[in-house]
Design an enzyme around this catalytic site. Structure first.
Site, PDB file in Angstrom:
ATOM      1  N   ASP A   1      54.185  38.672  30.997  1.00 14.58           N
ATOM      2  CA  ASP A   1      53.542  37.885  32.056  1.00 14.58           C
ATOM      3  C   ASP A   1      54.676  37.628  33.089  1.00 14.58           C
ATOM      4  O   ASP A   1      54.766  36.306  33.648  1.00 14.58           O
ATOM      5  CB  ASP A   1      52.900  36.448  31.638  1.00 14.58           C
ATOM      6  CG  ASP A   1      52.357  35.794  32.673  1.00 14.58           C
ATOM      7  OD1 ASP A   1      51.918  36.424  33.566  1.00 14.58           O
ATOM      8  OD2 ASP A   1      52.613  34.765  32.693  1.00 14.58           O
TER       9      ASP A   1
ATOM     10  N   GLU B   1      45.128  35.785  35.069  1.00 20.63           N
ATOM     11  CA  GLU B   1      44.794  35.629  33.779  1.00 20.63           C
ATOM     12  C   GLU B   1      43.315  35.422  33.651  1.00 20.63           C
ATOM     13  O   GLU B   1      42.670  35.051  32.451  1.00 20.63           O
ATOM     14  CB  GLU B   1      45.295  34.003  33.295  1.00 20.63           C
ATOM     15  CG  GLU B   1      46.876  33.876  32.966  1.00 20.63           C
ATOM     16  CD  GLU B   1      47.672  34.263  34.416  1.00 20.63           C
ATOM     17  OE1 GLU B   1      47.391  33.648  35.279  1.00 20.63           O
ATOM     18  OE2 GLU B   1      48.686  35.115  34.035  1.00 20.63           O
TER      19      GLU B   1
ATOM     20  N   ASN C   1      51.071  39.430  37.575  1.00 20.17           N
ATOM     21  CA  ASN C   1      51.218  40.174  36.294  1.00 20.17           C
ATOM     22  C   ASN C   1      50.024  40.901  36.171  1.00 20.17           C
ATOM     23  O   ASN C   1      49.053  40.854  36.602  1.00 20.17           O
ATOM     24  CB  ASN C   1      51.378  39.180  35.109  1.00 20.17           C
ATOM     25  CG  ASN C   1      50.087  38.209  35.066  1.00 20.17           C
ATOM     26  OD1 ASN C   1      49.948  37.451  36.236  1.00 20.17           O
ATOM     27  ND2 ASN C   1      49.307  38.474  34.264  1.00 20.17           N
TER      28      ASN C   1
END
Lengths: 189, 342, 645, 579
Positions: free
Chosen positions: D303, D177, D261
């Protein structure tokens, strides 16, 4: 009340309204170049030795100005503040819409937190955010917590409705969670 | 900017109407440089001719009505309508309405035909360009089936001559409208909606487009350059754009790059090939290859670039680039580095 | 509120039994407005309200004009820095808003408030208290937005305030909220007047004025009022959605949450295009009145003229989408709106033909009103034709939102509405004030206006085609727009000079103008049948109408109706189609409640800019105002059937 | 040929009563052969001892037990405790404090968790939040070496449990992230020197794709796909981290690990397949060279990290014995993949997913549902499963006795709006507004028993709150798991019947283990301490007025603060001592 004093009162009221409006609606773009928020000017706590020092002028200039606060809202997204603090509810970083302030909740404290970073993960944005934008972001953060006037605080944005908008931040208890989406209701597992 | 001065010059203040025919320029619908603009131009001339005719008829009719020898009436007296005249006038009115209807019908038919032909032009596409309007600049992308060959630039559209182009239009914040008068009419960029525009440029040249829907403080400074080149030149441009930014060639440029990477610049701008990958402001990977700065606010040159960085809010008040306050010594190094991003 | 003479005197009626002098004295006592400030605040006389409505509208015209001048000065040269982008955006937004919402529509309705009751031969407008209320609401709304503008809180997103730009995210502060509430103010006022006009025209015409004998101006106001009733709710809805989006976070225009920015455009233009005709149709009525009087014959083709008005109204609702051709609509839809937009040229063409035909067959009197009418034809037809050009989708895609459009709609609106309005000022000034406006200054006024207007706006056609978008606060020198812009600015200065001359003319004429007498133009409609200015009761006796131009059709004095009370305010109601006498209806006296209610509404509207709770607490004073307004009167005089006398 | 699925024998040696790696064994079965606690005796299960870790963040770790010592690693500050099980009350033997940089807390996407230590050859290995791997002497608690592997200023952290294979410590980074570039690294267990590092984006030389690379599907073939399936230079900040589980098959000599991801979440900013994110790699443990790769979610839209556990089983498949790995994937499908070739044998939905329409076994391609495709500036509603997936990191267990995989997972759906993500190093790089809520049925968690051979659900338990704890299966026909409001449960492995439960002090998101104590008795251990992505609302005191808090998870669990509070406590259970 004599009509004279009544007139004076209404004039004064008008004056207040006028000042408030001018302050709220001003658009000033240039600000100051990147500098440093002088730590000397920043008070972290609420306890003072002797008489309290006056707040710095930025408070009025930025917190009372809708344009600055809305620019702060834009920058809060652009500079990824929302990445850690979500839209005020918090995530990696602590929530900003509640009443708890770890490093002080005055405008200067928030600005200082942004510039200097904090040891438990708040990055330092020193030399990365020009002063004006810094104050704008800090003022916006204050608006999340209902600390700026309602007529200055931003409304909803053109994105997913996740908060009621800073000007309508409720003081109600949190809603119960786990409510199924309308579209998934009645759809068995 | 680098366009030639208007033909009548800055000093010769000729009566504007006389130079209507000479209103060519980089941003004029009177100087079509593409199939769509040319067809619309023809439509415009048809409409103008028809309307000019009608206008002439009305003015002549008015002139006659006012200047003819009128019936006598004593002061304050009233002229009663005469049956014969009324009948003639009624016939005239009927003819008038019929004439109006015919002309309008011709207009509608012509308009429909031209509209149809514009759609027809759109049927093939060879180049796809994505234009995203933002307050107050344009992101321009050239998507590719091979994503690693897609290009992102800003405020500049390059087109190959004679090739149909599909321009996909998106808006990131408010409504904008893309208008390149020499190539086509405008099409709005609306948040939450995908619009598109088909262009075919017929000749090489440099044109200018501008946002045509009011979009806030700097609506006036939201322009873009449109560069139409030969297919070969276009391909060469694409190749050049694909390359990441060159590494700094010398000490001074390296210092400039370091300044860029450690300053506020990286909060918004990206330069491919460096760690700076921000994307809320124009991509600067090939900044120095572009013709203008700040969405057409200034022609690109080192002086203007320095001036822009030094005080963007004086040049384009309210735009999203803040006054960063780079010290003069650093500014030179920074500008030198940015100027090396060809 | 004069002393009462007892029950019997309240039953006194006009007629042969009562002397003419006595009748007029008693009527004046009954209908007159009390003197002083109290009278000024409480009056419900349509003439007094109409007068101040007109004056207020004209002041807003001057305000809008000054804003326009500032814009033209900024644009006089490229890269000018007279005003910055923020101020400039407020200038053009205020200019458009003032001109459209505070000048054009209200002043047209104001003319109707003054003239329609006189032209249909009645003593007051229908719902006089609503009329007073309407004026106050309009005044307060207008003052609010001007004060807001002076306090740097003026609208900044243009007069059509497209979302999302006008939405909460991109227009911080209260600027747009004030704009949206200004809409609410002016729409409430406009709707109220529309209702009054419709009822006045339908139910209060003098006996004998069947629908076939209604003057064209009254027709145009009737049609306009219907358009107001159908068009205005759309924009009120839109502005309410907008302010709710801004204040209470509704999602009407948020594309992310399923709202749609185009919803705004549809709602706005569903109002916005008819709005143009709401401004333009009354002007057509004025032109018809002036043409008839100045050509010395009734307007040729009365029936086609009326049908053209009605057709324009219907078509006017079917072409809003031509403001949205560049939004990427399906081709079929655009094709339909192209045809519809062009079709509106047909009724306009009919009217142009009929006026010219009237002049052709009559004997034009070269007075200032006629000059303005001729100027109107020359300018408006050009604007109309550029409008036809823009109805073509491909052509519109080029000129849309460019200076070509700016030129077009100023030709249509100034040519189509302001020129007739100035003509109307010259035409009816003697009726309103009792004195003629100066002809010499008037001619200067006209020619300066005509030349200045064309110098200012004709170049804009070219600018648009040369690529200049509208609403830019500056432009680069290299694009060759400078000369034409400078020319336009010079033209604007000429127009300003012309308007200044008009003001001088008005001021001079008010004191020293020629005394007009009841009918200085020897015109044929009923408003000229009474004194100039008309007495508070308009007509000593309600006239009986036997033709389209009653004063022309009858050589002698008009027939009259007897039997209306003279000690009570009473008006005569007639049937809708043929205007047979129907009922005698009491008409309200002066009252302060409309003003108080308007103040309460103002508090509520302005309060709701700052908090939605204003709708709750603001309802309390409003309720008080309305209760006072509708409190049953002690001595209620019931409507009575008319006894033919 | 076994009649039904069994754990890959070479990867699951007989149970010695210890628990030396988080997943119990290389096959990641989380199955204990101890059977003293069984369906009959379990009702007498009681607390044997407890231990407070002194940290009140999300405790996702599995404790380890090696020869009478229990090792517990806490969330940041990643303290490592050794508890002496031989003494009553299990007193602390030693404590190791790695003192990671405090600022690492600012770049830990979803609470500062740690998923456990690893033991090998007398050493305990832990990863610290500030991206260091540290080896500690298991006996003394002395630091042997520490290696800094990542840079927190770029957003790199480490939260996974290391795996030690053939003298190499395998670790990977977290920070998908934050726009980091994902990698897996092998460190020499003796010295801490980096043996190899394989990136999961970029050119083949970085990804360690060479001559050995023989993927099953054509879509995984091609040169430098880690570059050409991205917009120019986007792979440099493209994610593909390795923050989940690694398994190892000694027989085939391959390690298996998932890749996280791609960054940012907003898919419009990274057109292309975004190799090698969202998939499974088989690599040679000695060189890191890739053998095969399967991308479960090409051009990931939601994700759907591919980092979940990989359970290595040998089972009959259409009459043939196959060496497979089982992967309950975040996208809602349970994959059965031939672990020698990378061929997908089955991909069956264990969750009513609407974001995808199924997996084509011929091409290996997943079919996305066009209706649920995220868009910039549009809220796409009711996407199931959510960003944390039908099932996140919390591992399943496999019992060879029942042949069933026990999957603790979520039942959530979400609204998603893509927004443009702006990359600023060291700050999140996400680009999505997400709001989650309960899925179909209204229960937010489900405990599913899945028979991979029959390809069907055997039974399921509905839990009100999302399930964020791991599962443990034992030879006593029991399955253990915990809930976020603090209940620790034992259910019948065959029927799912609830047999025993205990309310711990805080929500459970840890991994239960079972071991034989020095006294010869069977013990069950679990860490209680709510947190993680799901429990961030409690651990981080987040404000439920913002539905997007904790990337939208807060909206789904806004009642959690009323259900549990912060904590950090080890609970160990045993049957009452026979007198």
């Amino acid at each position: 009340m004599s009509s004279l004093s009544r007139n004076a009162v209404s004039l004064a009221l008008l004056g207040v309204l006028l000042l408030a409006a001018c302050e709220r609606e001003e658009r000033s773009y240039r600000g100051e170049p990147v500098g440093e928020v002088k730590p000397g000017a920043i008070v972290q706590g609420t306890l003072y030795a002797g008489a309290p020092s006056p707040p710095p002028p930025q408070r009025r200039e930025y917190e009372g100005n809708a344009y600055h606060v809305s620019e702060g809202k834009r920058l809060f997204e652009w500079f990824n503040c929302s990445g850690c603090h979500a839209h005020g509810g918090g995530d990696i970083g602590p929530p900003l819409m509640d009443e708890v302030w770890i490093y002080g909740g005055e405008l200067e404290n928030i600005a200082a937190t942004i510039v200097e970073g904090r040891p438990n993960g708040m990055p330092s944005f020193r030399n990365k955010i020009p002063d004006q934008q810094l104050w704008q972001i800090a003022a916006y953060v204050r608006s999340m917590q209902r600390e700026v006037r309602k007529d200055v605080a931003p409304g909803r944005d053109d994105h997913m409705a996740v908060t009621p908008g800073e000007q309508n931040q409720p003081v109600t208890p949190p809603k119960p969670g786990g409510v199924a989406s309308p579209s998934s209701e009645g759809r068995g597992p | 900017m680098r366009w030639p001065p208007a033909p009548w010059g800055r000093k010769g203040r000729v009566l504007p109407i006389l130079v209507l025919a000479a209103c060519s320029g980089p941003q004029s619908m009177l100087d079509p440089a593409g199939g769509q603009a040319a067809r619309i131009g023809v439509m415009g001339w048809i409409l103008l001719a028809g309307c000019a005719f009608v206008y002439a008829v009305v003015l002549l009719w008015l002139l006659w009505a006012l200047a003819r020898r009128h019936r006598w009436v004593e002061p304050g007296g009233v002229l009663p309508p005469q049956a014969g005249v009324e009948r003639r006038l009624t016939n005239g009115l009927v003819a008038w309405v019929v004439g109006t209807v015919l002309i309008l019908f011709a207009f509608v038919a012509a308009s429909y035909a031209v509209d149809k032909s514009l759609t027809h032009l759109a049927n093939r596409e060879e180049v796809v360009v994505e234009v995203e309007g933002k307050q107050w600049w344009w992101t321009v992308r050239y998507p590719d089936d091979d994503p690693s060959r897609s290009i992102t630039t800003a405020n500049e559209i390059h087109l190959p001559v004679g090739v149909p182009v599909r321009v996909k239009l998106k808006a990131a914040d408010v409504i904008h409208s893309l208008w390149i008068p020499n190539l086509h009419g405008k099409m709005d960029l609306i948040p939450g909606r995908d619009n598109e525009l088909f262009l075919t440029a017929d000749r090489e040249g440099i044109f200018r487009g501008q946002c045509a829907e009011f979009c806030g403080l700097q609506h006036a400074h939201m322009a873009l350059d449109v560069i139409v080149h030969s297919r070969a030149a276009f391909d060469a441009w694409k190749e050049a754009q694909l390359a990441p930014a060159p590494a700094p060639a010398d000490e001074a440029l390296a210092r400039g790059q370091a300044l860029f990477l450690t300053s506020a610049c990286t909060m918004c701008h990206g330069i491919r090939g460096t760690p700076a990958s921000a994307s809320v402001a124009p991509d600067l990977t090939h900044l120095a290859s572009r013709r203008s700065i700040a969405a057409g606010a200034l022609p690109y040159n080192r002086g203007n670039l320095a001036g822009w960085i030094a005080d963007p809010q004086r040049i384009k008040p309210g735009n999203h680039m803040p006054l960063v306050g780079v010290p003069p010594s650093d500014l030179q190094a920074l500008v030198a580095y940015l100027d090396s991003l060809k | 509120m004069g002393p009462r003479d007892g029950v019997s005197s309240s039953e006194l009626r006009d007629g042969p039994s009562l002397g003419e002098e006595d009748t007029m004295r008693r009527l004046e006592r009954t209908w007159g407005t009390p003197p002083g400030l109290w009278g000024w605040l409480t009056t419900v006389d349509h003439k007094r309200i109409g007068r101040r409505y007109i004056a207020t509208g004209f002041v807003f015209f001057l305000v809008g004009g000054v804003l326009a001048l500032l814009m033209r000065l900024q644009l006089a040269q490229p890269e000018n820095t007279l005003v910055g982008p923020d101020r400039y955006n407020q200038l053009f937004s205020m200019h458009g808003t003032t001109m459209m919402f505070l000048f054009a529509v209200p002043i047209m309705e104001a003319m109707a408030v003054y003239l329609v009751p006189l032209m249909v031969g009645t003593r007051n407008i229908a719902f006089p208290r609503l009329n007073a209320f309407s004026y106050w609401v309009y005044l307060f709304g207008g003052v609010m937005i001007v004060v807001a503008f002076l306090m740097n809180t003026g609208p900044e997103t243009g007069w059509f305030s497209y979302v999302p730009l006008a939405g909460p995210e991109y227009s911080p502060g209260k600027r747009t909220d004030f704009w949206a509430q200004m809409i609410t103010f002016t729409e409430v006022a406009a709707l109220a007047v529309a209702v009054e006009i419709i009822v006045t025209v339908f139910k209060m015409r003098a006996p004998g004025m069947g629908l076939n004998r209604v003057p064209l101006f009254v027709w145009s106001m009737l049609v306009t009022s219907f358009m107001v009733i159908f068009a205005m709710p759309a924009v009120m809805l839109a502005s309410s959605f907008l302010i709710m989006d801004r204040l209470v976070s509704t999602q009407f225009f948020n594309p992310a949450e399923g709202g749609d920015p185009l919803l705004w455009q549809h709602l706005f233009w569903f109002f916005g295009h008819p709005e143009v005709y709401i401004i333009f149709l009354p002007a057509l009525g004025m032109v018809s009145s002036i043409v008839a009087a100045m050509a010395r014959r009734p307007v040729f083709g009365h029936v086609p003229m009326v049908l053209a008005l009605v057709a324009t109204a219907f078509l006017g609702f079917g072409l809003w989408v031509h403001h949205m051709f560049a939004t990427g609509l399906p081709h079929l839809a655009s094709g339909y709106f192209t045809a519809a937009s062009m079709m509106i040229a047909i009724p306009s063409g009919i009217q142009i033909f009929c006026w010219i035909a009237t002049l052709w067959d009559g004997r034009p009197q070269w007075t200032v009103p006629l000059l303005f009418v001729v100027g109107f034809v020359v300018i408006f037809v050009l604007g109309g034709l550029t409008g036809v050009m823009q109805a073509s989708v491909p052509f519109d895609l080029q000129v849309h939102d460019s200076y070509f459009v700016v030129a077009h709609f100023h030709y249509v609106l100034i040519g189509g509405a302001v020129f007739p309005l100035f003509g109307a000022f010259y035409f009816w000034f003697p009726k309103i004030t009792g004195r003629m406006l100066g002809e010499r200054l008037g001619r200067w006024n006209f020619w300066l206006f005509f030349i200045g207007f064309n110098v200012a706006f004709f170049p804009m056609h070219l600018l648009g085609m040369m690529g200049m978008p509208r609403r830019v606060y500056t432009y680069p020198a290299e694009l060759g727009w400078a000369d034409l812009n400078l020319t336009a600015t010079l033209g604007a200065l000429l127009v300003a000079a012309s308007v200044a001359l008009f003001l001088v003319n008005v001021l001079v004429s008010l004191r020293a103008g020629r005394i007009a007498g009841p009918n200085p133009w020897n015109a044929g409609t009923l408003e000229w049948a009474t004194a100039s200015p008309p007495p508070s009761y308009n007509f000593a006796h309600i006239p009986v109408v036997e033709g389209l131009e009653p004063l022309w059709d009858k050589a002698g004095p008009l027939g009259m109706v007897h039997g209306l009370r003279v000690e009570e305010r009473e008006v005569l109601l007639t049937t809708v189609l043929d205007a047979h006498p129907d009922l005698r209806e009491p008409s309200p006296r002066s009252t302060i409640w409309p003003l108080l209610s308007a103040l309460a509404v103002t508090v509520l509207f302005i309060g709701s800019i700052f908090t939605p709770w204003a709708l709750v607490w603001g309802a309390v004073p409003l309720a008080v105002g309305l209760v006072g307004w509708f409190w049953p009167k002690r001595r209620h005089v019931p409507p009575e059937p008319v006894v033919e006398s | 040929m076994p009649a039904r699925a069994i754990a890959a024998p070479a990867a699951s040696p007989p149970d010695d009563g210890n628990w030396v790696m988080a997943a119990k064994n290389y096959a990641s079965t989380r199955y204990s052969e101890l059977d003293e606690i069984d369906t009959n005796t379990v009702r007498d299960l009681q607390v044997s001892f407890t231990f407070s870790t002194g940290v009140v963040r999300g405790h996702e770790a599995a404790p380890l037990v090696v020869n009478g010592t229990m090792y517990v690693v806490t969330p940041y500050p990643n303290k490592l405790y050794a508890l002496d099980l031989t003494k009553p009350g299990a007193p602390t033997k030693w404590t190791f404090e790695p003192r990671p940089a405090a600022s690492a807390q600012g770049v830990a996407c979803c609470d500062y968790v740690n998923r456990g230590p690893a033991f090998a050859d007398g050493r305990i290995f832990i990863n610290t939040l500030d991206a260091q791997t540290i080896a500690v002497d298991a006996e003394t608690g002395r630091e042997l070496w520490r290696t800094k592997l990542g840079d927190i200023n770029k957003g790199e952290t480490m939260t996974m449990a290391p795996l030690v294979v053939k003298g190499k410590v395998l670790v990977g980074n977290a920070g998908g992230e934050f726009g980091v570039r994902g990698w897996i690294t092998a460190l020499d267990a003796e010295t801490g020197k980096i043996v190899w590092r394989a990136y999961n984006t970029g050119p083949d030389t970085d990804v360690l794709i060479g001559d050995d690379y023989k993927p099953f599907y054509d879509k995984e073939k091609g040169k430098d796909l880690g570059v050409s399936t991205w917009p120019p230079n986007a792979w440099e900040i493209g994610g593909g981290t390795v923050w989940g589980w690694i398994s190892y098959d000694p027989e085939l000599d391959l390690i298996y690990h998932g890749t996280g991801n791609p960054g940012p979440w907003n898919p419009e900013q990274r057109p292309g397949d975004n190799k090698w994110t969202g998939g499974i790699f088989a690599r040679n443990p000695d060189t890191g060279q890739a053998r095969w790769f399967y991308q479960a979610v090409p051009h990931d839209l939601y994700d759907y990290d591919g980092i979940n556990e990989l359970i290595l089983l040998d089972m009959p498949w259409q009459g043939q014995p196959r060496k497979v790995l089982i992967r309950p994937e975040r996208n809602g499908y349970l994959y059965v993949i031939d672990r020698s070739s990378g061929e997908v044998l089955a991909a069956d939905p264990y969750f009513p997913a609407n974001s995808t329409k199924g997996v084509d076994l011929k091409t290996g391609l997943i079919e996305y549902n066009e209706e649920k495709h995220p868009r910039v500036g549009k809220v796409v509603r009711d996407i199931c499963p959510t960003a944390p997936g039908a099932k996140d990191w919390n591992p399943s267990a496999f019992s060879p006795k029942t042949g069933i995989v026990y999957i603790p997972h979520n039942n959530l759906c979400m609204d998603w709006e893509s927004v443009e993500a702006n990359y600023i190093a060291g700050t999140p790089y996400v680009g999505a507004n997400v709001k989650m809520y309960a899925g179909p049925g209204g229960n937010r968690g489900t405990f599913t028993a899945w028979d991979p051979g029959q390809r069907r659900k055997v039974w399921e338990l509905k839990e009100d709150l999302p399930l964020w704890s791991g599962a443990l299966a034992t030879a006593g026909d029991l399955v253990f798991y915990g809930t976020m409001d603090g209940w620790f449960k034992a259910v019948n492995a065959g029927s799912g019947e609830l047999l025993w439960r205990f309310k711990t002090g805080s929500g459970i998101i840890g991994q239960p283990i079972s071991y034989r104590g020095p006294d010869g008795r069977q013990y069950i251990a679990i860490l209680s301490g709510v947190g993680g992505w799901a429990g961030a609302i409690v651990a981080g005191d987040l404000d439920p007025h913002d539905a997007s808090a904790a990337k939208g998870f807060v909206n789904a669990v806004s009642d959690l603060p009323q259900r549990t509070t912060k904590g950090g406590m080890l609970y160990v259970f045993a049957l009452p001592q026979r007198r």
